[in-house]
Design an enzyme around this catalytic site. Structure first.
Site, PDB file in Angstrom:
ATOM      1  N   ARG A 173      -9.805  23.838  -6.552  1.00  0.00           N
ATOM      2  CA  ARG A 173      -8.658  24.163  -7.390  1.00  0.00           C
ATOM      3  C   ARG A 173      -7.392  24.006  -6.556  1.00  0.00           C
ATOM      4  O   ARG A 173      -7.421  24.123  -5.318  1.00  0.00           O
ATOM      5  CB  ARG A 173      -8.767  25.578  -7.951  1.00  0.00           C
ATOM      6  CG  ARG A 173      -8.886  26.681  -6.912  1.00  0.00           C
ATOM      7  CD  ARG A 173      -8.934  28.039  -7.568  1.00  0.00           C
ATOM      8  NE  ARG A 173      -9.099  29.132  -6.615  1.00  0.00           N
ATOM      9  CZ  ARG A 173      -8.942  30.416  -6.936  1.00  0.00           C
ATOM     10  NH1 ARG A 173      -8.596  30.770  -8.156  1.00  0.00           N
ATOM     11  NH2 ARG A 173      -9.124  31.362  -6.016  1.00  0.00           N
TER      12      ARG A 173
ATOM     13  N   GLN B 134     -10.532  37.793   1.189  1.00  0.00           N
ATOM     14  CA  GLN B 134     -10.325  36.809   2.244  1.00  0.00           C
ATOM     15  C   GLN B 134     -10.849  37.301   3.593  1.00  0.00           C
ATOM     16  O   GLN B 134     -10.424  38.356   4.081  1.00  0.00           O
ATOM     17  CB  GLN B 134      -8.842  36.449   2.382  1.00  0.00           C
ATOM     18  CG  GLN B 134      -8.259  35.768   1.159  1.00  0.00           C
ATOM     19  CD  GLN B 134      -7.574  36.732   0.227  1.00  0.00           C
ATOM     20  OE1 GLN B 134      -7.968  37.891   0.130  1.00  0.00           O
ATOM     21  NE2 GLN B 134      -6.557  36.254  -0.474  1.00  0.00           N
TER      22      GLN B 134
ATOM     23  N   ASP C   4     -12.970  29.405  -2.593  1.00  0.00           N
ATOM     24  CA  ASP C   4     -11.974  28.713  -1.756  1.00  0.00           C
ATOM     25  C   ASP C   4     -12.438  28.625  -0.306  1.00  0.00           C
ATOM     26  O   ASP C   4     -11.645  28.805   0.626  1.00  0.00           O
ATOM     27  CB  ASP C   4     -10.623  29.443  -1.801  1.00  0.00           C
ATOM     28  CG  ASP C   4     -10.087  29.584  -3.216  1.00  0.00           C
ATOM     29  OD1 ASP C   4     -10.491  28.814  -4.098  1.00  0.00           O
ATOM     30  OD2 ASP C   4      -9.260  30.487  -3.446  1.00  0.00           O
TER      31      ASP C   4
ATOM     32  N   THR D  58      -4.950  37.034   6.105  1.00  0.00           N
ATOM     33  CA  THR D  58      -5.946  35.959   6.063  1.00  0.00           C
ATOM     34  C   THR D  58      -6.043  35.281   7.421  1.00  0.00           C
ATOM     35  O   THR D  58      -7.135  35.021   7.940  1.00  0.00           O
ATOM     36  CB  THR D  58      -5.577  34.925   4.983  1.00  0.00           C
ATOM     37  OG1 THR D  58      -5.499  35.572   3.709  1.00  0.00           O
ATOM     38  CG2 THR D  58      -6.610  33.811   4.910  1.00  0.00           C
TER      39      THR D  58
ATOM     40  N   TRP E 266      -4.392  24.934  -4.710  1.00  0.00           N
ATOM     41  CA  TRP E 266      -3.688  26.058  -4.113  1.00  0.00           C
ATOM     42  C   TRP E 266      -2.183  25.802  -4.065  1.00  0.00           C
ATOM     43  O   TRP E 266      -1.374  26.698  -4.291  1.00  0.00           O
ATOM     44  CB  TRP E 266      -4.259  26.293  -2.715  1.00  0.00           C
ATOM     45  CG  TRP E 266      -3.651  27.433  -1.961  1.00  0.00           C
ATOM     46  CD1 TRP E 266      -3.037  28.536  -2.469  1.00  0.00           C
ATOM     47  CD2 TRP E 266      -3.634  27.581  -0.546  1.00  0.00           C
ATOM     48  NE1 TRP E 266      -2.628  29.374  -1.450  1.00  0.00           N
ATOM     49  CE2 TRP E 266      -2.983  28.804  -0.260  1.00  0.00           C
ATOM     50  CE3 TRP E 266      -4.106  26.806   0.515  1.00  0.00           C
ATOM     51  CZ2 TRP E 266      -2.793  29.251   1.049  1.00  0.00           C
ATOM     52  CZ3 TRP E 266      -3.925  27.258   1.802  1.00  0.00           C
ATOM     53  CH2 TRP E 266      -3.278  28.464   2.066  1.00  0.00           C
TER      54      TRP E 266
ATOM     55  N   GLN F  98     -15.511  34.393   0.889  1.00  0.00           N
ATOM     56  CA  GLN F  98     -14.209  33.851   0.483  1.00  0.00           C
ATOM     57  C   GLN F  98     -13.428  33.416   1.718  1.00  0.00           C
ATOM     58  O   GLN F  98     -13.319  34.158   2.697  1.00  0.00           O
ATOM     59  CB  GLN F  98     -13.404  34.885  -0.299  1.00  0.00           C
ATOM     60  CG  GLN F  98     -12.061  34.360  -0.790  1.00  0.00           C
ATOM     61  CD  GLN F  98     -11.365  35.308  -1.751  1.00  0.00           C
ATOM     62  OE1 GLN F  98     -11.977  36.243  -2.262  1.00  0.00           O
ATOM     63  NE2 GLN F  98     -10.092  35.063  -2.011  1.00  0.00           N
ATOM     64  N   ASP F  99     -12.894  32.178   1.683  1.00  0.00           N
ATOM     65  CA  ASP F  99     -12.050  31.644   2.764  1.00  0.00           C
ATOM     66  C   ASP F  99     -12.805  31.498   4.085  1.00  0.00           C
ATOM     67  O   ASP F  99     -12.287  31.834   5.150  1.00  0.00           O
ATOM     68  CB  ASP F  99     -10.820  32.538   2.976  1.00  0.00           C
ATOM     69  CG  ASP F  99      -9.831  32.462   1.821  1.00  0.00           C
ATOM     70  OD1 ASP F  99     -10.159  31.799   0.817  1.00  0.00           O
ATOM     71  OD2 ASP F  99      -8.756  33.047   1.923  1.00  0.00           O
TER      72      ASP F  99
END
Length: 525
Positions: free
Chosen positions: A431, A319, A363, A289, A433, A341-342
């Site tokens: 949410r 990610q 996220d 990531t 983590w 994502q990310d």
């Protein structure tokens, strides 16, 4: 290298991560109000001793991880039957070295002249975040190989990595006990004659230190050529107060890293979607990531304006980071961050985003910085079929970390590709983590795409009583709190005093350093 040798390397890694000075990490028995630790000695002496011990432990860890990385690099490993080769693990090791070196750099500063409480808690929180990021990256390879027992289990390996975690947690608790009014002098970047330049830049009148232009009209044709020259000059000639890199319109397909040695750098483009830095690294294709970031920043005092940072890997590649920031007192003005994502990794330190656009699906605003997003557009993109949308995933994992995501006076809205299908997907504000995940959203317009419950569980009841999620005076169809989650950690905030700790002035001490940038900002609620 055979599997058994790779197992040995990984086992050594788990053991060495913070195994130095184990005796110094032992916690005294008993409890002290408001902390997980007890401090029988003078607070100031204990703080000094603990910081010095942390610094030495991180320094030792760097050397040991570097030795393990060298062992990996000297032994080319073919992919084993699980599909995992040493390549991915080597990337994770490289991440660890970089993370620990960044931590050592700031801890050395903390051990020196600087005694400001806000600085100390920021830098210690960053060190703890970096330590966990390293462990998470290595754990990924452990989990991928359970069936083949590539990584040998051992009781010592399960507990030894917690030594540095405990000591950093102890240091944070010490600073939390310290009287914050005795703050000392806050660290600030050197400005020279460039005060206010971030907001007042005009390409027709201002002079940049480096000009990047794909058409050859500048000093360099690529951003990385300019960065390499900047690195050479800073290494050979010392660090000037601030360096301005002007990147003219164009699409720059390159991965860029502004490392910790390049402090006080400013990037300026010709505008959102005019100056674009793009990449497509992702975890599915072998990146971590951290290393997937198209543009990564560790050098403190980084400023940027009028640019787009994107990762085009797409929603199926999981990610894939567009921008990663571990720069203290960093500011982004009129920038765009595009991914799925990310997208935006607010990794650590104090960060400010003003008039920015953030695009993603899962996220996509995440990390463990102390970050304020003000007057920003948060766009929800169309995810994969059957997937949900989580805007934030904040990573605070210790109650004394001064970190969190604060979203103020912004807008959560559907991107063009999502408008007609938003009813087919469930969208949430965030949410948890990590255990003490903290996100506050106030005076922000929430489109009707937000599910009435507002927030999503990460895994069962994990962190629901220890997180802190707050909403205050939001507007729009999705702002009603009448059907929000009933978790112990969720709060509908009703007073300005409840929100004040998450404003620019108090959360990131913005009133002491943002005026130097010239960016408009509000310290009020």
């Amino acid at each position: 290298m055979p599997c058994s040798s790779l197992s040995t390397v990984f086992f050594l890694l788990v053991v060495i991560l913070a195994s130095s000075n184990e005796a110094s990490c032992k916690q005294e028995k008993g409890a002290c109000e408001g902390t997980k630790h007890c401090f029988p000695n003078s607070l100031e002496l204990e703080m000094k001793h603990t910081v010095q011990t942390v610094h030495q432990m991180v320094t030792d860890t760097i050397q040991r991880v570097r030795s393990s990385a060298a062992l990996m690099n000297n032994n080319q490993v073919a992919a084993n039957q699980t599909g995992l080769s040493s390549g991915g693990l080597s990337v994770a090791l490289s991440d660890c070295i970089k993370l620990y070196e960044d931590s050592e750099f700031r801890l050395r500063r903390l051990s020196g002249k600087y005694g400001n409480n806000d600085d100390a808690r920021t830098w210690l929180s960053g060190a703890l975040t970096s330590h966990r990021t390293c462990l998470d990256g290595l754990q990924h390879y452990h989990e991928m190989n359970i069936s083949h027992k590539l990584v040998q289990s051992d009781p010592e390996s399960v507990t030894s990595h917690q030594n540095l975690t405990s000591l950093l947690s102890r240091a944070l608790a010490l600073y939390a006990l310290r009287n914050a009014k005795k703050n000392g002098t806050m660290w600030r970047p050197k400005l020279g004659q460039n005060k206010g330049l971030l907001a007042t830049w005009d390409a027709s009148t201002a002079k940049a230190d480096f000009v990047v232009a794909k058409d050859g009209s500048g000093n360099f044709k690529t951003i990385n050529e300019a960065v390499a020259e900047l690195h050479r000059q800073k290494r050979d000639q010392g660090q000037p107060p601030r360096v301005v890199i002007y990147v003219k319109s164009g699409v720059y397909s390159e991965n860029v890293e502004i490392d910790r040695g390049m402090k006080n750098v400013m990037f300026v483009g010709d505008g959102i979607d005019k100056t674009i830095v793009t990449g497509n690294k992702n975890v599915i294709d072998g990146a971590t990531t951290l290393s997937s970031a198209t543009f990564g920043v560790s050098g403190d005092g980084f400023w940027a304006r009028d640019m787009t940072f994107e990762n085009t890997a797409g929603p199926a590649k999981e990610q894939a980071v567009a921008l990663r920031v571990s720069s203290d007192l960093s500011a982004f003005y009129r920038c765009s961050f595009r991914g799925y994502q990310d997208t935006l990794l607010l990794h650590s330190q104090r960060q400010f985003y003003r008039d920015c656009d953030i695009y993603g699906t899962v996220d996509y605003i995440f990390g463990n910085a102390a970050a304020v997003l003000q007057n920003c557009n948060i766009f929800v993109r169309k995810p994969l079929h059957g997937h949900g949308i989580m805007i934030t995933a904040q990573g605070r994992d210790d109650p004394n970390e001064n970190t969190g995501i604060s979203i103020h006076g912004s807008r959560v809205i559907p991107d063009s590709d999502f408008r007609t299908v938003k009813g087919l997907f469930k969208s949430y504000l965030g949410r948890p983590w990590k255990k003490y995940s903290r996100t506050v959203i106030f005076k922000t317009d929430l489109d009707g795409l937000i599910d009435p419950k507002g927030w999503k569980e990460w895994r069962g009841d994990f962190a629901l009583s220890t997180l802190f999620y707050g909403e205050y005076m939001n507007s729009g169809v999705g702002a009603s709190t009448s059907n929000r989650v009933n978790w112990p950690g969720f709060h509908v905030l009703n007073r300005e005093s409840d929100v004040a700790p998450f404003t620019v002035g108090r959360f990131i001490q913005g009133d002491t350093w943002l005026p130097d940038t010239g960016i408009p900002f509000s310290t009020s609620i």
